[in-house]
Scaffold this motif. Sequence first.
Motif, PDB file in Angstrom:
ATOM      1  N   VAL A  77       0.876  -1.179   0.000  1.00 39.74           N
ATOM      2  CA  VAL A  77       0.000   0.000   0.000  1.00 39.74           C
ATOM      3  C   VAL A  77       0.913   1.229   0.000  1.00 39.74           C
ATOM      4  O   VAL A  77       1.829   1.330   0.817  1.00 39.74           O
ATOM      5  CB  VAL A  77      -0.922   0.023   1.240  1.00 39.74           C
ATOM      6  N   PRO A  78       0.708   2.176  -0.923  1.00 45.45           N
ATOM      7  CA  PRO A  78       1.557   3.374  -0.940  1.00 45.45           C
ATOM      8  C   PRO A  78       1.408   4.181   0.351  1.00 45.45           C
ATOM      9  O   PRO A  78       0.298   4.353   0.855  1.00 45.45           O
ATOM     10  CB  PRO A  78       1.055   4.178  -2.143  1.00 45.45           C
ATOM     11  N   VAL A  79       2.544   4.661   0.870  1.00 46.11           N
ATOM     12  CA  VAL A  79       2.562   5.412   2.121  1.00 46.11           C
ATOM     13  C   VAL A  79       3.271   6.738   1.914  1.00 46.11           C
ATOM     14  O   VAL A  79       4.406   6.781   1.432  1.00 46.11           O
ATOM     15  CB  VAL A  79       3.286   4.628   3.240  1.00 46.11           C
ATOM     16  N   VAL A  80       2.591   7.828   2.294  1.00 43.88           N
ATOM     17  CA  VAL A  80       3.210   9.146   2.361  1.00 43.88           C
ATOM     18  C   VAL A  80       3.611   9.348   3.815  1.00 43.88           C
ATOM     19  O   VAL A  80       2.748   9.477   4.689  1.00 43.88           O
ATOM     20  CB  VAL A  80       2.246  10.269   1.914  1.00 43.88           C
ATOM     21  N   LEU A  81       4.901   9.342   4.076  1.00 43.97           N
ATOM     22  CA  LEU A  81       5.396   9.546   5.429  1.00 43.97           C
ATOM     23  C   LEU A  81       5.526  11.041   5.678  1.00 43.97           C
ATOM     24  O   LEU A  81       6.084  11.765   4.843  1.00 43.97           O
ATOM     25  CB  LEU A  81       6.746   8.843   5.599  1.00 43.97           C
ATOM     26  N   MET A  82       5.006  11.504   6.814  1.00 46.46           N
ATOM     27  CA  MET A  82       5.000  12.935   7.129  1.00 46.46           C
ATOM     28  C   MET A  82       5.826  13.192   8.381  1.00 46.46           C
ATOM     29  O   MET A  82       5.721  12.441   9.357  1.00 46.46           O
ATOM     30  CB  MET A  82       3.568  13.416   7.391  1.00 46.46           C
ATOM     31  N   SER A  83       6.629  14.262   8.350  1.00 44.02           N
ATOM     32  CA  SER A  83       7.407  14.631   9.531  1.00 44.02           C
ATOM     33  C   SER A  83       7.877  16.069   9.426  1.00 44.02           C
ATOM     34  O   SER A  83       8.070  16.591   8.336  1.00 44.02           O
ATOM     35  CB  SER A  83       8.629  13.717   9.668  1.00 44.02           C
ATOM     36  N   SER A  84       8.092  16.677  10.594  1.00 46.27           N
ATOM     37  CA  SER A  84       8.700  18.009  10.616  1.00 46.27           C
ATOM     38  C   SER A  84      10.221  17.894  10.533  1.00 46.27           C
ATOM     39  O   SER A  84      10.903  18.879  10.298  1.00 46.27           O
ATOM     40  CB  SER A  84       8.291  18.755  11.895  1.00 46.27           C
ATOM     41  N   MET A  85      10.739  16.684  10.716  1.00 44.36           N
ATOM     42  CA  MET A  85      12.184  16.467  10.596  1.00 44.36           C
ATOM     43  C   MET A  85      12.552  16.308   9.124  1.00 44.36           C
ATOM     44  O   MET A  85      11.724  15.883   8.315  1.00 44.36           O
ATOM     45  CB  MET A  85      12.593  15.198  11.363  1.00 44.36           C
ATOM     46  N   PRO A  86      13.795  16.645   8.770  1.00 45.37           N
ATOM     47  CA  PRO A  86      14.224  16.458   7.385  1.00 45.37           C
ATOM     48  C   PRO A  86      14.158  14.985   6.982  1.00 45.37           C
ATOM     49  O   PRO A  86      14.386  14.093   7.802  1.00 45.37           O
ATOM     50  CB  PRO A  86      15.678  16.941   7.381  1.00 45.37           C
TER      51      PRO A  86
END
Length: 124
Positions: A77-86
């Motif tokens: 399943v495609p995953v968009v990983l989100m973070s405030s870190m680079p």
Amino acid sequence: MTGLVLVVDDEFGIAELIDAVLTDEGYRVLTAANGRQGLAVMTKDHPDLVFLDYMMPVMDGAEVLRAMVSDPSIDGVPVVLMSSMPEAMVAERCSDYTAFMRKPFKIAQVTTLARRLLIQSDST
């Protein structure tokens, strides 16, 4: 364009924002407040795309990605990983995501990524 999108984020405001934006675009959206809840939703509802926060209590994004890879019903399943870190820092702990979205993000990034990744998954 239809598709089931799961948003897994412990920050209610972010999950609510992504939900509203994607619902307006015609997607069906489910939300979960942590990784454990997210995995439960994935195995039950089999989303077409997941927006996954990296830093969460209970089970973080890296743990969710590892669990997804080990479960044939949700692996791929495609995953968009989100973070405030680079992304470079996040990529040291995990690599099984499809795209990365840095927080804070622009609304257009959400719709563009959803559209692109759902089209890709439809063609495979």
